[in-house]
Design a protein around this motif. Structure first.
Motif, PDB file in Angstrom:
ATOM      1  N   ALA A 122     -11.772  10.325   3.243  1.00  0.00           N
ATOM      2  CA  ALA A 122     -11.675   8.479   3.269  1.00  0.00           C
ATOM      3  C   ALA A 122     -12.193   8.644   2.091  1.00  0.00           C
ATOM      4  CB  ALA A 122     -12.717   7.604   3.848  1.00  0.00           C
ATOM      5  N   ALA A 175     -10.538   9.477  -0.333  1.00  0.00           N
ATOM      6  CA  ALA A 175      -9.529   8.959  -1.971  1.00  0.00           C
ATOM      7  C   ALA A 175     -10.402   8.131  -2.192  1.00  0.00           C
ATOM      8  CB  ALA A 175      -8.778   8.088   0.035  1.00  0.00           C
ATOM      9  N   GLU A 195      -8.711   7.949  -6.035  1.00  0.00           N
ATOM     10  CA  GLU A 195      -8.686   6.512  -7.549  1.00  0.00           C
ATOM     11  C   GLU A 195      -9.456   6.489  -8.674  1.00  0.00           C
ATOM     12  OE1 GLU A 195      -8.333   2.188  -5.639  1.00  0.00           O
ATOM     13  OE2 GLU A 195      -9.869   3.669  -4.246  1.00  0.00           O
ATOM     14  N   ARG A 235      -5.186   9.749   1.215  1.00  0.00           N
ATOM     15  CA  ARG A 235      -5.523   7.164   2.255  1.00  0.00           C
ATOM     16  C   ARG A 235      -4.707   8.209   3.668  1.00  0.00           C
ATOM     17  NH1 ARG A 235      -4.027   3.833  -2.678  1.00  0.00           N
ATOM     18  NH2 ARG A 235      -6.124   3.318  -3.086  1.00  0.00           N
ATOM     19  N   ASN A 270      -4.834   5.291   6.896  1.00  0.00           N
ATOM     20  CA  ASN A 270      -4.378   4.291   6.140  1.00  0.00           C
ATOM     21  C   ASN A 270      -3.094   4.856   5.357  1.00  0.00           C
ATOM     22  OD1 ASN A 270      -4.231   1.907   4.114  1.00  0.00           O
ATOM     23  ND2 ASN A 270      -6.490   2.158   3.811  1.00  0.00           N
ATOM     24  N   ALA A 321      -1.499   4.341   1.400  1.00  0.00           N
ATOM     25  CA  ALA A 321      -0.800   5.499   1.165  1.00  0.00           C
ATOM     26  C   ALA A 321       0.884   5.108   0.243  1.00  0.00           C
ATOM     27  CB  ALA A 321      -0.591   6.445   2.199  1.00  0.00           C
TER      28      ALA A 321
END
Length: 255
Positions: free
Chosen positions: A42, A45, A49, A69, A74, A78
């Protein structure tokens, strides 16, 4: 019951970044890689991002974000990342593989098959062929699933998971002798784990060989555990629809 695809659907950032990032972007990517390797997907990710915001037109960063992701559980987010990567590079096979994998996790099986069957020959990895095989099995496409899992075994002939996947595909197709022979290869492997022996029971019960299911040597498994597995396998054997049986066997678990 079955633990198909545990290693085959493991996620990895298998792509490289074109000309190489620099500055803040490079720092974020390096941190994200390290954090992801430690299992904090997490946080990784979130860093990918931020890197993507700095280089929005680099499809490979969006692929890495999508993989992180997925690893964080998630799949919907993704899917969006992989679509962004494909908008930037429609021929990006890693993005197509990721999109198909996300769709498989989300239960969008028909779309997953459509994308994975394009991606698997291009990426040509154990994971890619295994994900395609799982999606095809969930669509009831038994022969196609066997072919995909055979490709995975060809790439990793000593992988217990790859061999188990192929054995379960043969079992779904009613080819019990081949399924049992493949599971014997798995059980003889020093790499075999409890999940593989559980699948041995499943294959034997689906082949209606209850004598072997009750007598075959299974390390670290009690009589009560064996009995419970046989009962569960028997219930799976009563499912007539191949796609529903595949789900009951664990093929829907796109890990």
């Amino acid at each position: 019951m079955a633990t198909l695809l545990l290693s085959c659907l493991a996620l990895s950032a298998c792509s490289t970044i074109g000309s190489g990032p620099s500055g803040e972007e490079a720092r974020l990517l390096s941190l994200a890689d390290n954090i992801g390797q430690r299992g904090d997907h997490a946080t990784a990710a979130a860093m990918y991002e931020r890197a993507a915001e700095l280089s929005a037109d680099d499809p490979q960063i969006h692929v890495r974000l999508g993989n992180a992701r997925l690893a964080a559980g998630n799949a919907e987010a993704a899917k969006a990342s992989f679509r962004t990567a494909l908008r930037l590079d429609i021929e990006n096979a890693d993005a197509l593989l990721g999109l198909g994998t996300a769709q498989l996790r989300l239960g969008e099986t028909e779309s997953a098959v459509r994308n994975l069957q394009k991606a698997a020959p291009e990426v040509n990895t154990l994971a890619a062929w295994s994900r395609l095989g799982a999606a095809q099995a969930l669509m009831g496409q038994g022969e196609s699933a066997q072919h995909a899992f055979s490709q995975a075994v060809a790439l990793s002939p000593h992988s217990p998971d790859a061999l188990t996947n192929l054995a379960l595909a043969h079992s779904l197709a009613g080819d019990s002798n081949e399924a049992i022979e493949l599971m014997r290869r798995v059980s003889d492997s020093p790499l075999a784990e409890e999940r593989h022996f559980r699948n041995m029971i499943l294959v034997l019960v689906l082949a209606q060989d209850l004598e072997q299911a009750n007598s075959i040597a299974l390390p670290e498994m009690s009589a009560s555990q064996r009995h419970a597995l046989i009962e569960q396998a028997s219930r799976i054997g009563e499912i007539a629809d191949p796609a529903s049986r595949a789900r009951a066997m664990g093929l829907a678990m796109a890990r």
